[in-house]
Every structure is written in C-alpha cells, then in structure tokens.
Enzyme design. Sequence first.
Site, mmCIF file in Angstrom:
data_model
loop_
_atom_site.group_PDB
_atom_site.id
_atom_site.type_symbol
_atom_site.label_atom_id
_atom_site.label_comp_id
_atom_site.label_asym_id
_atom_site.label_seq_id
_atom_site.Cartn_x
_atom_site.Cartn_y
_atom_site.Cartn_z
ATOM 1 N N HIS A 91 105.018 -54.695 -15.598
ATOM 2 C CA HIS A 91 105.368 -56.003 -16.166
ATOM 3 C C HIS A 91 104.077 -56.736 -16.535
ATOM 4 O O HIS A 91 103.052 -56.591 -15.853
ATOM 5 C CB HIS A 91 106.174 -56.819 -15.155
ATOM 6 C CG HIS A 91 106.735 -58.074 -15.751
ATOM 7 N ND1 HIS A 91 105.992 -59.222 -15.832
ATOM 8 C CD2 HIS A 91 107.927 -58.331 -16.330
ATOM 9 C CE1 HIS A 91 106.721 -60.145 -16.435
ATOM 10 N NE2 HIS A 91 107.898 -59.637 -16.742
ATOM 11 N N GLU B 57 108.351 -56.361 -24.277
ATOM 12 C CA GLU B 57 108.243 -57.775 -23.922
ATOM 13 C C GLU B 57 106.936 -58.337 -24.466
ATOM 14 O O GLU B 57 105.891 -58.254 -23.802
ATOM 15 C CB GLU B 57 108.252 -57.925 -22.393
ATOM 16 C CG GLU B 57 109.521 -57.470 -21.733
ATOM 17 C CD GLU B 57 109.762 -58.231 -20.440
ATOM 18 O OE1 GLU B 57 110.820 -58.850 -20.321
ATOM 19 O OE2 GLU B 57 108.892 -58.224 -19.564
HETATM 20 P P1 PGA Z 1 111.660 -64.743 -19.538
HETATM 21 O O1 PGA Z 1 110.996 -63.528 -18.740
HETATM 22 O O2 PGA Z 1 113.060 -64.304 -19.912
HETATM 23 O O3 PGA Z 1 111.664 -65.880 -18.573
HETATM 24 O O4 PGA Z 1 110.807 -64.984 -20.731
HETATM 25 C C1 PGA Z 1 111.156 -62.208 -19.155
HETATM 26 C C2 PGA Z 1 110.263 -61.320 -18.312
HETATM 27 O O5 PGA Z 1 109.127 -61.728 -18.034
HETATM 28 O O6 PGA Z 1 110.680 -60.225 -17.894
#
Ligand code: PGA
Length: 262
Positions: free
Chosen positions: A95, A167
């Site tokens: 992540h 992401e």
């Molecule tokens: P968020 O986080 O939906 O709060 O932007 C997503 C993540 O970091 O996995």
Amino acid sequence: MNKQLLIVGNWKMHLTVHQSSLLVHRLQQHIKTHRDIEVVLAPSMLVLQPISVELDKRRFKLCAQDAYFKDEGGYTGEVSFAMLGDLVQYAIIGHSSRRLFFGETLDTVRDKVQASIRNDIMPIICVGETQQERDAHETRQVLHDQVTTALMNVTSKDIEKIVIAYEPLWAISAFNKNVTAKPEDAQKAISFIRQQVSELYGDRAAKHMRILYGGSVNEHDARSYLELPEVDGVLVGAASLNYLQFTGIVDAAHQIQTERKS
Ligand code: PGA
C-alpha cells in the site's frame, strides 16, 4: 468473462476493537449475500482475531493490511503471513502508505508477495504513481516497475491468486482531499497493468486477473469505476469506515452485476 466484483474496505489505522465490532455488526445488518460480489474487510492487525469470531464468513472475508515476509524469527514488533494463515484470505501488500511512510521498496513488496502465496493468502498488490510522477509523465514507467518487480517470482500457476489494485497516490483521500481520478484515468492505467500481466503470463492470465481501482471511492462515484469493463472492483479507504457509505458501494456493485446479467 463474468468475474465476481471485489469490494475491499481498508480501515487503515482506525477503530478500536469495540468500534470495529460495532461496524461489523452494522455491516452484517445491511449488506446482503450476493453471489457475484465478494466483500472483504481489512481491519487493523489487533482486530482481526476478535472480528473473525463474529463475522459471517459466507458474506465477508478478512484481509490483513500488511505482514512481514519472514515466517518467524527475531523480528520484534512484526506479524508474519504464516501467523495470519488461518485468519485471513487476503493481504494488502505494498500500500502506498507502507511505501511512503515505512520505506517499503520494490524488493520488500516482491518478498511479501512470495510470503503471502507461500502461506495461502491472496495478495492484493497496490501500485500507483505520485502526483509528481504523473506530472512528469512517468506513470507507465512507475506502474511497469512496480508490477514487474512484485510479480518477479510468481509462477504462472500462482498468478491466478493475485489481485492488483491501482491506487494513484494523488487520488487517495489521506494524501489529497477532494481530488479524484477520472474513470478514464483509472481505465487507462488498469488497461496498461493488464497489458503488463499479459506480456508476462499471457492473455488468459491477464483477462482472468482481478484488477481494482482505489482512491477516494465513495457511494456516489463507485458506479462510475465499477462499470468500466477493465475494473473488477474497488479498494475503499475512508468510505469503508461508514457502514452506510460502504453498503452503498456494495449496492452499486450489485446493481451493475444485475444489469450485466439481464
Ligand atoms: P481512500 O483510501 O478511499 O480513503 O482514498 C484508499 C486506500 O488508500 O486504499
């Protein structure tokens, strides 16, 4: 191919054991069983064990937010994938908060992917570029490097167990409030990731792989990502802490699956 949509709630470093239990209770009241949707919860490490006792496992699966790549040893403060084997079906690996705040390198991510597979836990590998990399038109290079290193030692048999989440850091709510990726940005990046997988493992593996989008997804815009042909689910942070919002996202997924069938 009709894949199950995968909705993952990443609770990050939020909620005590008690608060987590309340949230699970509410989610169990509101989220129904949908055969074509998989709902996965990623609470903090501390919460996994107590939650596993009260969770309806036909409706929800558990996911670790991270773990250490060695199976056991003198690694003070760490918990291994081996220790989590009986508890979780999935683990988030790489992540951006791990890469950014805890110095996880491409090689660490690669080793964690291996440890996860070795212990029968399906990895959800997070990849994505920073704002700066995006501005410098380096998105493809970054994604290529992150994907190819993470999959470096993954066999063609094990590739079936892998999930990738795109992401972009600039769209994650904790880093950047009120900025979201356009669905076409998500679609473009995810197509590119699939192409990388296809080059490494062939077309069939690439089509089969579930690739998620994550970054400020909420109950209002979930549909715009989930309806994209390349997007197989969402990884949700902030909105997963609120049962109404998270339920709204699962409902949007259900609606799309129902429409696809008719
Ligand atoms: P968020 O986080 O939906 O709060 O932007 C997503 C993540 O970091 O996995």
